[in-house]
Scaffold this motif. Sequence first.
Motif: not given
Length: 289
Positions: A171-174, A186-191
């Motif tokens: 999984m990459q944003h870019r 700016t970090s992602d969450r467990p969801e």
Amino acid sequence: MATLKRCHLDMEDGNSSFPITKYPKLADDHSFPSTYPAKQCLKMVAGSFYLPKDNPKKPQGEDAHFICLEKQTLGVADGVGGWAKKGIDGGEYARQLMKNSLIAVQNQPRGAVDLKKVLREGYLQTKAQGSSTACIITLNEQKRRLHAINVGDSGFILFRNNRFLYRSPAMQHRFNRPYQLGNSSTSDRPESAVVSTIWVMPGDIIIVGTDGLFDNMWPEEIEKVLDQRSSTKASMEPEELAWNIAKLALHNSLNRHSVSPFSNAARMAGKEHIGGKVDDITVVVAHIV
């Protein structure tokens, strides 16, 4: 390393671009071989090896992992190195996340570990600055299913009969910016996590690792290591196999002329990079027996 019951926690930045080329069918009763013994329970036997990159300021590196055979569950995390520009050790976040996830695992029933709850609890209890990727897998011994949850580019590969069968999706944003758990805005969450379930069989080998492995080794290279293992009469313990894979990943990471998974992904993203990628390398090997 801290020991909790029959589990162990190893404290060990975050980017991968390993190509996904094959997928098995996901777990449904019609996709599994009819010859498989219906009542046979499985077990996961695991061992690990960790090679932090050479950095005297961070001797522990930025990876972390745990193995809890009591609950047939293990996990890896890769602290994002970019935080160093702000004076923050991303490895501390990864270490706390794995420690808290291990505690959450121990509160789950064996064979029915809820990975969403584990990851969320581990995330909520982690207060350190920084961020990290995460991948946790668990075996349901009676249903013969491997469950996984993943955020970012740490992940696992399934080999059957020494041949590459499946790789969990990265999984990459870019390019070079994986999804990552953290407490910043700016970090992602467990969801954001991807949850998957696959059938496993006796003899299967699961390789779980951080991007230090996947950025530097193609699945065909791991197949060769597995073939060499099979050609010897002496059995190879999971720890020894993990070491053999890790040292080859290290060798590849220092090769400035090879076509690595990382250099291939860089080219596809319009970037220039030749050779391997120096990074912390975590390899966890699980045999299904």
